[in-house]
Design an enzyme around this catalytic site. Sequence first.
Site, PDB file in Angstrom:
ATOM      1  CB  CYS A  56      -0.903  -0.018   1.230  1.00 11.06           C
ATOM      2  SG  CYS A  56      -2.051   1.376   1.270  1.00 11.06           S
ATOM      3  CB  CYS A  60      -1.544   3.768   8.178  1.00  7.17           C
ATOM      4  SG  CYS A  60      -2.548   4.391   6.806  1.00  7.17           S
ATOM      5  CB  CYS A  63      -0.907  -0.360   8.273  1.00  3.77           C
ATOM      6  SG  CYS A  63      -1.771  -1.549   7.217  1.00  3.77           S
ATOM      7  CB  CYS A 100     -15.658  -7.029   6.487  1.00  2.00           C
ATOM      8  SG  CYS A 100     -16.973  -6.965   7.693  1.00  2.00           S
ATOM      9  CB  CYS A 131     -18.660  -4.498   5.377  1.00  2.00           C
ATOM     10  SG  CYS A 131     -17.719  -3.038   5.892  1.00  2.00           S
ATOM     11  CB  CYS A 191     -18.321   0.320   9.102  1.00  2.00           C
ATOM     12  SG  CYS A 191     -17.224  -0.523  10.265  1.00  2.00           S
ATOM     13  NE  ARG A 263     -17.592  -5.433  13.747  1.00  2.00           N
ATOM     14  CZ  ARG A 263     -17.866  -4.437  12.914  1.00  2.00           C
ATOM     15  NH1 ARG A 263     -16.914  -3.599  12.556  1.00  2.00           N
ATOM     16  NH2 ARG A 263     -19.069  -4.290  12.434  1.00  2.00           N
TER      17      ARG A 263
END
Length: 316
Positions: A56, A60, A63, A100, A131, A191, A263
């Site tokens: 990616c 972040c 991550c 998801c 999702c 979400c 969640r």
Amino acid sequence: MDGEIATRRWRREDIEALMALPFADLVWRAQTVHREHFPANEVQASRLLSIKTGGCPEDCGYCSQSAHFKTGLKASKLMDKEAVLAEARRAKAEGASRFCMGAAWRAPKDRDMPDLCDMAREVKAMGLETCMTLGMLTEDQAEQLAEAGLDYYNHNIDTSPEHYGEVVSTRTFEDRIATLERVRRSGMKVCCGGIVGMGERAEDRVGLLLALANMTPPPESVPINALVPIEGTPLGNSAPLPAIEFARMIAVARILMPTSYVRLSAGREQMSEEAQALCFLAGANSVFIGERLLTTDNPGERRDVALFERLGVRLV
Ligand code: SAM
Ligand code: DTB
Ligand code: SF4
């Protein structure tokens, strides 16, 4: 969602006051709110699948999938539709009610949209809620996913607006909000949640909850993730939040967003059964089931069946 809950505004002081309550008083309030809006002993079960892993371009700091850090994760391209559908069938057989699909992208490419829409449509046709979390969306992309019947779009704000720039530099908090607004306008459910245990200050956890609760309406689904520290990332050595502080976070989320699913998301693998039980007492009513989250481990069926049986909780 009733109109009063959808448009209610919270002040920072309200949230600070909740956080400062004696633990038993806080949990009692959270339980009271929870039981007004949800069956007390039911927990919704979602299953995650990484449909495009690693490589990616975003940075972040938490991550495993960022190309900026050496985490040893092998990158792969977007999965075939048939392979995704097979995983969705397995998730349904294991008792998940929502599937998801996550992709390690800054944003999806237009050329991938037809396949993504097919996945959403066909997973939904199996009788699962759907999702996706694919990064930033244009208005047109959000509309295409909504049209395909995608129920939820996940896009986390992750931390307070004040702390955001210390965790991610390749996009801004405002970029996240812009995508969330497009998702909301498309008619999909939102979400949106965050991560704790990233070395943030207590006031950043308050700021995260304030930003979530003051969305109008608040997200229908609010994942609270405990950081899973990943070696090789800037946050790989972060200390976990004490279990009682984590449960406070859940309880306050429940009180601020009474009709949302809260969640208990990433981090269950690293938590004791007792720590998880505190979270359910505090009003968490959704989890990820299965052996894996996206790239890290999750407790899996055998341990979860034992836990939920012991608690008298029914997974729905
Ligand atoms: N690339 C897309 C994006 O960032 O929106 C979707 C996938 S991304 C992995 C989804 C969310 O997973 C992040 O927003 C973050 O909240 C959560 N996450 C990622 N790594 C994590 C970790 N190590 N511990 C806890 N949560 C994590
Ligand atoms: C969310 O808030 N948590 C999930 C989901 N949304 C996409 C992701 C958790 C990822 C945990 C780290 C990993 O397995 O890579
Ligand atoms: Fe990429 Fe999402 Fe990971 Fe950020 S959280 S590096 S955007 S996969």
